[in-house]
Design a protein around this motif. Sequence first.
Motif, short mmCIF file in Angstrom:
data_model
loop_
_atom_site.label_atom_id
_atom_site.label_comp_id
_atom_site.label_asym_id
_atom_site.label_seq_id
_atom_site.Cartn_x
_atom_site.Cartn_y
_atom_site.Cartn_z
N ALA A 208 0.82 -1.22 0.00
CA ALA A 208 0.00 0.00 0.00
C ALA A 208 0.85 1.26 0.00
N GLY A 209 2.15 1.12 0.27
CA GLY A 209 3.05 2.27 0.17
C GLY A 209 3.47 2.93 1.46
N VAL A 210 3.26 2.28 2.63
CA VAL A 210 3.72 2.88 3.88
C VAL A 210 5.25 3.00 3.84
N ASP A 211 5.78 3.90 4.64
CA ASP A 211 7.23 4.12 4.66
C ASP A 211 7.96 3.14 5.56
N GLY A 212 7.24 2.64 6.57
CA GLY A 212 7.89 1.74 7.51
C GLY A 212 6.91 0.84 8.21
N ILE A 213 7.41 -0.31 8.67
CA ILE A 213 6.63 -1.28 9.42
C ILE A 213 7.31 -1.47 10.78
N GLN A 214 6.50 -1.43 11.83
CA GLN A 214 7.02 -1.70 13.17
C GLN A 214 6.44 -3.02 13.67
N ASP A 232 12.49 -8.75 0.44
CA ASP A 232 12.28 -9.24 -0.92
C ASP A 232 11.19 -8.42 -1.63
N LEU A 233 10.21 -7.98 -0.86
CA LEU A 233 9.09 -7.24 -1.42
C LEU A 233 9.44 -5.78 -1.70
N ARG A 234 10.04 -5.12 -0.69
CA ARG A 234 10.44 -3.71 -0.83
C ARG A 234 11.73 -3.49 -0.05
N PRO A 235 12.86 -3.56 -0.71
CA PRO A 235 14.15 -3.47 -0.02
C PRO A 235 14.34 -2.18 0.78
N GLU A 236 13.74 -1.08 0.34
CA GLU A 236 13.96 0.22 0.99
C GLU A 236 13.06 0.45 2.20
N LEU A 237 12.15 -0.46 2.48
CA LEU A 237 11.18 -0.29 3.56
C LEU A 237 11.90 -0.19 4.91
N LEU A 238 11.51 0.79 5.71
CA LEU A 238 12.07 0.94 7.05
C LEU A 238 11.45 -0.09 7.98
N ALA A 251 21.60 -7.55 20.33
CA ALA A 251 22.42 -8.11 19.25
C ALA A 251 21.62 -9.13 18.44
N GLU A 252 20.88 -9.98 19.14
CA GLU A 252 20.10 -11.01 18.46
C GLU A 252 19.00 -10.39 17.60
N LEU A 253 18.35 -9.36 18.11
CA LEU A 253 17.30 -8.69 17.34
C LEU A 253 17.91 -7.92 16.15
N ALA A 254 19.04 -7.27 16.37
CA ALA A 254 19.69 -6.53 15.29
C ALA A 254 20.11 -7.46 14.16
N ALA A 255 20.52 -8.67 14.51
CA ALA A 255 20.99 -9.64 13.50
C ALA A 255 19.88 -10.08 12.56
N THR A 256 18.62 -9.81 12.88
CA THR A 256 17.51 -10.19 12.00
C THR A 256 17.46 -9.32 10.75
N GLY A 257 18.14 -8.16 10.78
CA GLY A 257 18.16 -7.28 9.62
C GLY A 257 17.27 -6.06 9.72
N VAL A 258 16.65 -5.82 10.88
CA VAL A 258 15.86 -4.61 11.05
C VAL A 258 16.79 -3.39 10.99
N ASP A 259 16.20 -2.24 10.70
CA ASP A 259 16.98 -1.01 10.63
C ASP A 259 17.14 -0.36 12.00
N VAL A 260 16.09 -0.51 12.83
CA VAL A 260 16.02 0.25 14.09
C VAL A 260 15.52 -0.65 15.21
N LEU A 261 16.11 -0.49 16.38
CA LEU A 261 15.58 -1.07 17.61
C LEU A 261 15.02 0.08 18.45
N ALA A 262 13.71 0.06 18.67
CA ALA A 262 13.06 1.12 19.44
C ALA A 262 12.86 0.64 20.87
N THR A 263 13.28 1.47 21.83
CA THR A 263 13.23 1.04 23.22
C THR A 263 13.06 2.22 24.17
#
Length: 283
Positions: A208-214, A232-238, A251-263
């Motif tokens: 649908a074109g959202v900029d990011g998924i949390q 695979d669907l949208r490489p630029e998606l945040l 470290a384990e969560l970061a290794a999944t490939g997410v851009d941001v860890l919010a805390t």
Amino acid sequence: MHVILDDTLDRWIRETAPGGDLTCWTLGLDEQPGTTTFKAREEMMVCGSEEVARVFEKCGAKARVHIPSGQMAQTNETLVTAEGPVGALHIAWKVSINILEYASGIASRTRRFLIAAQQGAAKVRIAATCKTFPGTRELSAKAVWAGGGMLHRLGLSETVLVFDHHTAFFPSFDDLIRLVPDWKSRACERKFIVEAASLDEAEALACAGVDGIQFDKLSPDQLAINVQRLRDLRPELLLIAAGGVTEHNAAELAATGVDVLATSAIYFGKPADISASIQPLRS
């Protein structure tokens, strides 16, 4: 580095000594010359030293910053010194020790958190939520920046962040999806981010074109699956991981490939250990 405005510093001074320092006045020490020294009792990322110097100046003393915000201090290193009338030193000291200890505590936790997360992915960012104790947002934000973090959002006015307590007011998820382009056009200068409850929802939102998924409180294994499908669907998606993010699982969560860890975890913990002394000024 972010500068905290004068009206905030004035408020902190006023709430600490609305009628001056009664003890110094009673003992007749108000105008006696003295010196103040703040030292680190442990290794820490410093934050708030510039504000401390300004507090002393506002109270009628002269101050010097030895270690600025965003730099490391080792045990026994001097952070800030000041000299002036004892009455001014005591008022400024009470305000300043809280600024330095709380802000340096947050900055130090942010730095440790970032170092831990980057063991999993070098480019991951740590984003602090806006769940600060009321009245402390400015100082907390500066401390996060000093520690190398970023802000998930400073407040409700700067980012469109859609949660389930927003989507509950729409007849169906399909109705929400159809409206995404219109909503994006209404806030075209802002990121449009939605928290997804499932991978199917996330894929539909991405299309649908959202900029990011949390994602909230997903296990690392499930998060990794979601990240790979969305990349695979949208490489630029945040992609953002939130909920239950700590220094221990970063470290384990970061290794999944997410851009941001919010805390919000970096806000809560032990203040930095800082000593403060006030002594007569020796000629």
